[in-house]
Write an enzyme that holds these catalytic residues in place. Structure first.
Site: not given
Ligand SMILES: NC(=O)c1ccc[n+]([C@@H]2O[C@H](COP(=O)([O-])OP(=O)(O)OC[C@H]3O[C@@H](n4cnc5c(N)ncnc54)[C@H](O)[C@@H]3O)[C@@H](O)[C@H]2O)c1
Ligand SMILES: [Zn+2]
Length: 381
Positions: A260, A256, A245, A249, A253, A194, A152, A274, A235, A130
């Site tokens: 994507h 993106h 987010e 945040r 993106n 990035e 993330k 990416h 960041k 956990r």
């Protein structure tokens, strides 16, 4: 902003998240200090390193010897390199290895690798007993400026990327800029997209500095540390204000939504990394902003010029196998964008520009003008 000429002492960037705050340590050879830092943070701790085959070949021994020199018990699990490890099978392998290594609640998992290893090891740590703490040792440029910071973590489902995951902040990030010397030039360049993103979305002065210093960043001079530290600060500032987010945040993106869709259209393959998708996506976002009259066309051209100058793809037509099905078709790209999580009630969310250095979240973009825009871009060969 002037470029620092000499390699400085390590730079520390603080991620201000209250009782979950942590430091990012950036500098040449800081990997050697990992053991000492872990020992200071958690005396007597047991650790397990998660890494991939390629990174293990170059950097596992040095990582283990740093831990051993500080008297820290450690073991390791090695997964195959690449996105294919961010799966249920990869998670099972890592989780079982951590259990076998007797990693307990107060111990530490160490993610040594790029974004794949960071996401996978971080998620395994989040669910092991956990929740076990973890340290990020990012080894790709993308991981140093993006994925290792912000908490993330996750794996992919056969139904989509990053669909299973958890927010789980690391307790320490060690970004050794010299480990990037073994990264391929193409991977380094993809990560650079990035870096440029932070300038384009929120810091015009940084973008101007990048325009003047990109060659130094690529060659590994002290400018590299400065670029990585500035990116991490950007960041960290956004994440500390909006960890989950719910708002700001999303600015991260930028590029993106288009990116994507392009990654999906190329099957998340080596045809388009990416960061390369982000590069093309960022140029499309700038050009779309110009079409909407939000920025002058010269600003969009400036973003394009810089990314192209370092060798990144900036046009749809630059993507390998462009003419193959999916990519050269505006409707197919629209369908892929509609499947992305950035869609609500038929409206698309885009990060658009009000200036180079000022991005805004537009969450009610009608699909029709986007489709027209893409069609025009596709017509230009
Ligand atoms: N968690 C987040 O916030 C976040 C943000 C952005 C991206 N991501 C995730 O990150 C992943 C992409 O990360 P990535 O681009 O680092 O990919 P990656 O982890 O697959 O690394 C790219 C390649 O470079 C190799 N490599 C890494 N470091 C090296 C080194 N120092 N020397 C030689 N080879 C090295 C790896 O073995 C791999 O083959 C994606 O899964 C993406 O979803 C996560
Ligand atoms: Zn990205």
């Amino acid at each position: 902003m002037t470029a620092p000429l000499k390699h400085s002492d390590p730079i520390t960037v603080d991620v201000a998240l209250g009782d979950r705050a942590y430091d990012i340590i950036i500098g040449r050879d800081v990997l050697q200090t990992l053991g000492g830092r872990v020992a200071a943070l958690r005396p007597g701790v047991r650790t397990a390193i998660v890494t991939d085959r390629t990174v293990a070949k170059h950097w596992l021994e040095q990582t283990e010897s740093s831990l051993a020199a500080a008297g820290i018990a450690t073991s390791h699990v090695i997964v195959e390199e690449g996105e294919g490890s961010k799966t249920y099978a990869g998670l099972e392998k890592v989780s079982e290895a951590l259990i076998a290594a007797r990693i307990e609640r107060n111990d530490l998992v160490i993610a040594l690798g790029g974004g794949v290893v960071g996401d996978l090891a971080g998620f395994a740590a989040a669910i092991l007993r956990r929740g076990v703490d973890f340290v990020q040792v990012p080894t790709s440029l993308l991981a140093q400026v993006d994925s290792s910071v912000g908490g993330k973590t996750g794996i992919n489902s056969p139904q989509g990327k990053n669909l299973l995951g958890a927010f789980h902040q690391p307790v320490l990030v060690i970004a050794d800029t010299s480990v990037l010397d073994t990264l391929s030039a193409r991977q380094f360049r993809a990560g650079y997209a990035e870096v440029a993103k932070y300038g384009v979305l929120g810091d015009e002065a940084f973008f101007t500095w990048l325009e003047a210093n990109a060659a130094e960043i690529f060659s590994g001079s002290a400018a590299r540390e400065h670029a990585i530290a500035t990116s991490c600060r950007a960041k960290a500032a956004i994440v500390s204000r909006d960890e989950r987010e719910t708002g700001e945040r999303a600015l991260l993106n930028l590029g993106h939504t288009f990116g994507h869709a392009l990654e999906a259209a190329t099957g998340f393959s080596d045809r388009l990394f990416h960061g390369e998708g982000v590069s093309v996506g960022m140029v499309l976002a700038a050009e779309f902003s110009a079409q909407l009259g939000m920025i002058p066309p010269a600003d969009a051209a400036r973003v394009e010029r810089h990314l192209a100058s370092v060798g990144l793809p900036t046009h749809l037509q630059d993507i390998a196998g462009f003419a193959q099905e999916g990519l050269a078709d505006a409707d197919a790209l629209m369908t892929l964008m509609a499947q992305d999580k950035k869609v609500k009630r038929g409206k698309l969310t885009f990060i658009l520009l009000e200036a180079v250095g000022r991005a805004v979240i537009a969450n009610d973009v009608e699909p029709a003008p986007v489709r027209d825009f893409l069609q025009r871009k596709l017509a230009k060969t």
